[in-house]
Design a protein around this motif. Structure first.
Motif, PDB file in Angstrom:
ATOM      1  N   VAL A   1      -5.396   1.339   2.058  1.00  0.00           N
ATOM      2  CA  VAL A   1      -3.985   1.623   2.327  1.00  0.00           C
ATOM      3  C   VAL A   1      -3.737   3.121   2.195  1.00  0.00           C
ATOM      4  CG1 VAL A   1      -1.619   1.163   1.605  1.00  0.00           C
ATOM      5  CG2 VAL A   1      -3.334  -0.650   1.501  1.00  0.00           C
ATOM      6  N   ARG A   2      -3.015   3.661   3.161  1.00  0.00           N
ATOM      7  CA  ARG A   2      -2.836   5.117   3.205  1.00  0.00           C
ATOM      8  C   ARG A   2      -1.505   5.548   2.584  1.00  0.00           C
ATOM      9  NH1 ARG A   2      -4.873   6.916   9.164  1.00  0.00           N
ATOM     10  NH2 ARG A   2      -3.364   5.428   9.967  1.00  0.00           N
ATOM     11  N   GLY A   3      -1.467   6.820   2.240  1.00  0.00           N
ATOM     12  CA  GLY A   3      -0.214   7.416   1.809  1.00  0.00           C
ATOM     13  C   GLY A   3      -0.219   8.038   0.440  1.00  0.00           C
ATOM     14  N   THR A   4      -1.249   7.778  -0.383  1.00  0.00           N
ATOM     15  CA  THR A   4      -1.261   8.363  -1.725  1.00  0.00           C
ATOM     16  C   THR A   4      -2.340   9.431  -1.903  1.00  0.00           C
ATOM     17  OG1 THR A   4      -2.656   6.528  -2.471  1.00  0.00           O
ATOM     18  CG2 THR A   4      -0.297   6.332  -2.861  1.00  0.00           C
TER      19      THR A   4
ATOM     20  N   GLY B   1      -1.267   2.235  -2.936  1.00  0.00           N
ATOM     21  CA  GLY B   1      -1.900   3.116  -3.909  1.00  0.00           C
ATOM     22  C   GLY B   1      -3.195   2.609  -4.502  1.00  0.00           C
ATOM     23  N   GLN B   2      -3.650   1.402  -4.093  1.00  0.00           N
ATOM     24  CA  GLN B   2      -4.803   0.796  -4.748  1.00  0.00           C
ATOM     25  C   GLN B   2      -6.054   0.861  -3.869  1.00  0.00           C
ATOM     26  OE1 GLN B   2      -4.178   0.013  -7.848  1.00  0.00           O
ATOM     27  NE2 GLN B   2      -1.981   0.325  -7.542  1.00  0.00           N
ATOM     28  N   GLY B   3      -7.204   0.860  -4.537  1.00  0.00           N
ATOM     29  CA  GLY B   3      -8.482   0.797  -3.845  1.00  0.00           C
ATOM     30  C   GLY B   3      -8.930  -0.642  -3.669  1.00  0.00           C
ATOM     31  N   PRO B   4     -10.069  -0.852  -3.038  1.00  0.00           N
ATOM     32  CA  PRO B   4     -10.516  -2.213  -2.719  1.00  0.00           C
ATOM     33  C   PRO B   4     -11.063  -2.996  -3.899  1.00  0.00           C
ATOM     34  CG  PRO B   4     -12.142  -0.610  -1.991  1.00  0.00           C
ATOM     35  CD  PRO B   4     -10.964   0.184  -2.485  1.00  0.00           C
ATOM     36  N   GLY B   5     -11.278  -2.347  -5.055  1.00  0.00           N
ATOM     37  CA  GLY B   5     -11.936  -3.017  -6.173  1.00  0.00           C
ATOM     38  C   GLY B   5     -11.209  -4.237  -6.699  1.00  0.00           C
TER      39      GLY B   5
ATOM     40  N   ALA C   1       3.023  11.844   4.505  1.00  0.00           N
ATOM     41  CA  ALA C   1       3.953  10.829   4.007  1.00  0.00           C
ATOM     42  C   ALA C   1       3.791   9.572   4.862  1.00  0.00           C
ATOM     43  CB  ALA C   1       5.385  11.354   4.080  1.00  0.00           C
ATOM     44  N   TRP C   2       3.656   8.432   4.189  1.00  0.00           N
ATOM     45  CA  TRP C   2       3.296   7.211   4.915  1.00  0.00           C
ATOM     46  C   TRP C   2       4.166   6.063   4.404  1.00  0.00           C
ATOM     47  CZ3 TRP C   2       0.361   8.505   8.818  1.00  0.00           C
ATOM     48  CH2 TRP C   2      -0.257   7.526   9.605  1.00  0.00           C
ATOM     49  N   GLY C   3       5.276   5.835   5.093  1.00  0.00           N
ATOM     50  CA  GLY C   3       6.217   4.814   4.669  1.00  0.00           C
ATOM     51  C   GLY C   3       5.877   3.441   5.199  1.00  0.00           C
ATOM     52  N   THR C   4       6.812   2.507   5.010  1.00  0.00           N
ATOM     53  CA  THR C   4       6.577   1.119   5.401  1.00  0.00           C
ATOM     54  C   THR C   4       6.311   0.993   6.892  1.00  0.00           C
ATOM     55  OG1 THR C   4       8.002   0.367   3.595  1.00  0.00           O
ATOM     56  CG2 THR C   4       7.555  -1.193   5.383  1.00  0.00           C
ATOM     57  N   ARG C   5       7.052   1.730   7.709  1.00  0.00           N
ATOM     58  CA  ARG C   5       6.856   1.647   9.154  1.00  0.00           C
ATOM     59  C   ARG C   5       5.442   2.059   9.547  1.00  0.00           C
ATOM     60  NH1 ARG C   5       8.518  -0.770  13.872  1.00  0.00           N
ATOM     61  NH2 ARG C   5       6.991   0.078  15.323  1.00  0.00           N
ATOM     62  N   HIS C   6       4.903   3.067   8.884  1.00  0.00           N
ATOM     63  CA  HIS C   6       3.536   3.494   9.167  1.00  0.00           C
ATOM     64  C   HIS C   6       2.522   2.412   8.775  1.00  0.00           C
ATOM     65  CE1 HIS C   6       5.733   7.366   8.806  1.00  0.00           C
ATOM     66  NE2 HIS C   6       4.980   7.698   9.839  1.00  0.00           N
ATOM     67  N   GLN C   7       2.815   1.685   7.677  1.00  0.00           N
ATOM     68  CA  GLN C   7       1.911   0.606   7.268  1.00  0.00           C
ATOM     69  C   GLN C   7       1.854  -0.487   8.340  1.00  0.00           C
ATOM     70  OE1 GLN C   7       0.140   1.149   4.673  1.00  0.00           O
ATOM     71  NE2 GLN C   7       1.313   2.711   3.583  1.00  0.00           N
ATOM     72  N   LEU C   8       2.985  -0.763   8.985  1.00  0.00           N
ATOM     73  CA  LEU C   8       2.998  -1.755  10.064  1.00  0.00           C
ATOM     74  C   LEU C   8       2.166  -1.268  11.242  1.00  0.00           C
ATOM     75  CD1 LEU C   8       6.744  -2.894  10.075  1.00  0.00           C
ATOM     76  CD2 LEU C   8       4.850  -3.640   8.616  1.00  0.00           C
ATOM     77  N   ASP C   9       2.241   0.022  11.543  1.00  0.00           N
ATOM     78  CA  ASP C   9       1.418   0.576  12.623  1.00  0.00           C
ATOM     79  C   ASP C   9      -0.068   0.424  12.304  1.00  0.00           C
ATOM     80  OD1 ASP C   9       3.714   1.284  13.955  1.00  0.00           O
ATOM     81  OD2 ASP C   9       3.690   3.368  13.268  1.00  0.00           O
ATOM     82  N   ASP C  10      -0.418   0.590  11.025  1.00  0.00           N
ATOM     83  CA  ASP C  10      -1.818   0.430  10.633  1.00  0.00           C
ATOM     84  C   ASP C  10      -2.296  -1.008  10.850  1.00  0.00           C
ATOM     85  OD1 ASP C  10      -2.106   3.064   9.995  1.00  0.00           O
ATOM     86  OD2 ASP C  10      -2.085   2.795   7.812  1.00  0.00           O
TER      87      ASP C  10
END
Length: 674
Positions: free
Chosen positions: A426-429, A402-406, A435-444
């Motif tokens: 980071v995607r999903g928010t 949920g956070q930006g790069p700042g 909808a972007w769960g933990t598994r999708h974060q690993l794919d990223d």
């Protein structure tokens, strides 16, 4: 008689001063000088380049700070990494060799290692260089000043033995730390006065970043200064003393030391320095009433107090200064020298002001210099930020959900000169995201590795990024060189209950409610105020006071997941999904080194839970930053970057290489965090 002199040092300041002294010596007309700087650049202490060193030597040669190019044609400046010095020496020759290893590194273990490497390279090369004389410059230490390291006496013995075997005349010299206005521009912070000035500057900057006018109403209290004095030896005087003791070719073999200057009361030095930095420094008899700001300054003054000496009593002060003498057991040589005068009050004002001006001009918010580009992953754009330089695997920086790069901009700016750095949004928010769960974060992460052409990388996870980094290491063990967790949250369903910070407990209640009833999101937006969190860490911790206030630069960043109802629901569901992940079961199978960096006053991610999580990792190191909060990577980027850089270079030695009073290491004898 013209000759070639090689001056090699791990202190660019002192080596450059000696080079200037050599070029201007009346008996050294036509002498050529090779200045070899063997300094490893690091976060917060960038090594100077050839131009900076050459300019500094020319300024020192005039004595008035005005560059003089008359000696430029006789000066060659070489900058080499410590492990490249031996190769550099193969192309050199010199009748006289100076090895300048005064032991001024902020880390005694790291400094001793670098100084030993340089000394060994020079001694091995003496025959090939054609050297007829060797001068070794080391620290003049006492058992309690924090600089005494047995390795330096070993280096002196090694130097004498090597010179005897090679038939080379030798001198072993010792000097106390010096004061010089040019130290900051050379990336150097010698012990003593410069560490004091750094402490004031860093504490002031960290507080003013939160509350700009705080020092108009509050003093900083200091204790432990009564009866102590700080020697203030001018760098030019030290170089002159060293040159007299070792620069003349007909001096006999032996030992000598540059006399220390008379100590100046530490309370007086602090008062003058405080006035220069716009800080009211108030001496107090004890630390009982210290707040967090006072504690931070007190910690950063720890080695300054160690380097201080007892002030002489009135009778001793009126006695004549004792002359310089050879250390016990050493051969004498040269004339005895009287102790130099301490830097005058006017001189202190001038030097302190010049140091602050250079700190201010070079210590602002840095530009990370990261390039932005979009890559397509799973049919949707993923925004990458990449840049930096360095050999070896890149650093992949996993931001919090949920956070930006700042939040990580300052940290990346300190890392980029030493590492290849890659981070992403980071995607999903966002509203456009599925909808972007933990598994999708690993794919990223998989996709990022492919996009930057890296087979493996060091993973750095901040906050919730720590659990995702752990999961990716289990998903692709061959792709992960090491793991770094910054202010990590390892919150997990049914595990480590009772360790929540108040913020975590409130956030968990809201997220679970929204997962069931997303229609209530609009009414819950104001229940969370992340900007106010971080003033108190684990239960029972003291109040962080002004150090618990959020930096103004992060005011908009912390609101990102809470800016509207739809974003909040997406964020809540991402967290609920992450809390189901069993990191405790994964951790024992993590075979790579892991570094935990947490904060005493983290009121968002529980330090107590992070310590318990660290126990589960077989090769973990755990460092806790005193009087720091959740946003330590933003508030203390140079310190955090130093921890990361040394960990990447030598993961099993990081606890010995990075030793600061504000860091508490938790490592047992088997190397597992506890």
């Amino acid at each position: 008689m013209p000759q070639r002199v090689l001056i090699a040092g791990t202190s660019p300041l002192l080596a450059a001063r000696l080079a200037a002294r050599c070029l201007t010596a009346t008996d050294a007309a036509g002498t050529e000088v090779v200045l070899l700087s063997a300094v490893r650049s690091g976060p917060g202490a960038p090594a100077p380049g050839r131009r900076e060193l050459a300019d500094y030597v020319m300024r020192c040669g005039t004595g008035d700070g005005v560059p003089d190019a008359s000696g430029a044609g006789r000066l060659t400046v070489v900058c080499a990494e410590p492990d490249a010095v031996a190769a550099e020496l193969t192309a050199r020759s010199a009748e006289r060799v100076w090895c300048v290893v005064p032991g001024w590194d902020r880390s005694p273990a790291r400094g001793a290692r670098a100084d030993a490497a340089l000394t060994g390279s020079l001694l091995t090369a003496l025959p090939a260089l054609g050297a007829r004389g060797y001068v070794h410059v080391g620290p003049d230490t006492t058992p309690d000043d924090g600089l005494a390291h047995p390795a330096y006496r070993d280096l002196e013995r090694l130097a004498v033995e090597a010179c005897l075997n090679a038939g080379v005349s030798w001198r072993v010299l010792r000097t106390a730390p010096v004061v010089d206005a040019g130290a900051p521009e050379l990336g150097e912070c010698p012990p003593g006065a410069h560490r004091l000035l750094w402490a004031l500057h860093s504490v002031r900057a960290e507080i003013a970043d939160r509350v700009p006018d705080w020092f108009e109403r509050h003093p900083l209290r200091v204790a432990g200064t009564a009866g102590l004095g700080l020697p203030l030896l001018d760098a030019g005087q030290a170089a002159d003393g060293l040159w007299r003791a070792g620069g003349t070719g007909d001096l006999p073999d032996g030992f000598a030391a540059v006399p220390r200057s008379a100590p100046v009361p530490l309370a007086d030095v602090l008062a003058r320095a405080g006035a220069v930095y716009g800080v009211d420094v108030c001496p107090v008899p004890d630390r009982d009433a210290f707040d967090a700001a006072d504690r931070l300054l007190d910690l950063r003054l720890t080695d300054v107090r160690r380097q201080s000496v007892p002030l002489p009593d009135a009778d001793a002060a009126s006695a004549p200064a004792s002359p310089c003498s050879s250390p016990p057991g050493g051969a004498g040589g040269g004339e005895a020298a009287s102790a130099p005068a301490a830097l005058s009050p006017a001189g202190q004002w001038e030097v302190f002001g010049a140091v602050r001006a250079r700190q201010s001009s070079s210590g602002g918010v840095r530009d990370a210099g990261l390039r932005r580009r979009d890559v397509e992953v799973a049919g949707r754009p993923l925004t990458l930020f990449e840049g930096g330089s360095g050999d070896g695997p890149p650093l992949l920086v996993l931001n919090a959900l949920g956070q930006g790069p700042g939040f990580l901009t300052r940290l990346c700016a300190h890392l980029a000169p030493h590492h290849r750095v890659v981070t992403w949004q980071v995607r999903g928010t966002e509203r456009a995201d599925p909808a972007w769960g933990t598994r999708h974060q690993l794919d990223d992460i998989d996709a990022v590795l492919g996009a930057v052409g890296a087979g493996h990388a060091h993973l750095l996870g901040w906050c919730t990024g720590a659990k995702i980094a752990t999961a990716f290491q289990q998903h692709r063990p061959d792709a992960v060189a090491s793991l770094v967790f910054l202010n990590a949250t390892f919150r997990q369903d049914g595990r480590w209950d009772g360790m929540d910070t108040k913020y975590e407990a409130d956030l968990a209640a809201v997220c679970r409610a929204l997962d069931r009833r997303p229609d209530r999101a609009a009414r819950m937006l104001d229940l969370l105020a992340p900007g106010a969190a971080g003033g108190r860490g684990s239960p029972g911790a003291r109040d962080a006071g002004v150090l618990g206030v959020l930096s103004g630069a992060l005011a908009d960043e912390v609101r990102r997941p809470f800016r509207d109802a739809e974003v909040l629901v997406r964020y809540a569901r991402q967290l609920v999904d992450l809390w189901r992940l069993d990191s405790a079961a994964q951790a024992p199978r993590v075979a790579v080194p892991a570094l935990f960096v947490c904060s005493e006053f983290d009121g968002i991610s529980s330090p107590a839970r992070a310590r318990e999580a660290a126990r589960c990792f077989p090769r973990a190191r755990y460092a806790e930053l005193a009087v720091a909060g959740h946003y330590a990577p933003h508030d203390r980027p140079a310190l955090v970057a130093e921890l990361i850089t040394e960990f990447v270079r030598a993961p099993h030695e990081v606890a010995d290489l990075v030793r600061h009073a504000e860091i508490t290491w938790h490592v047992d004898t088997e190397g597992t965090a506890r």
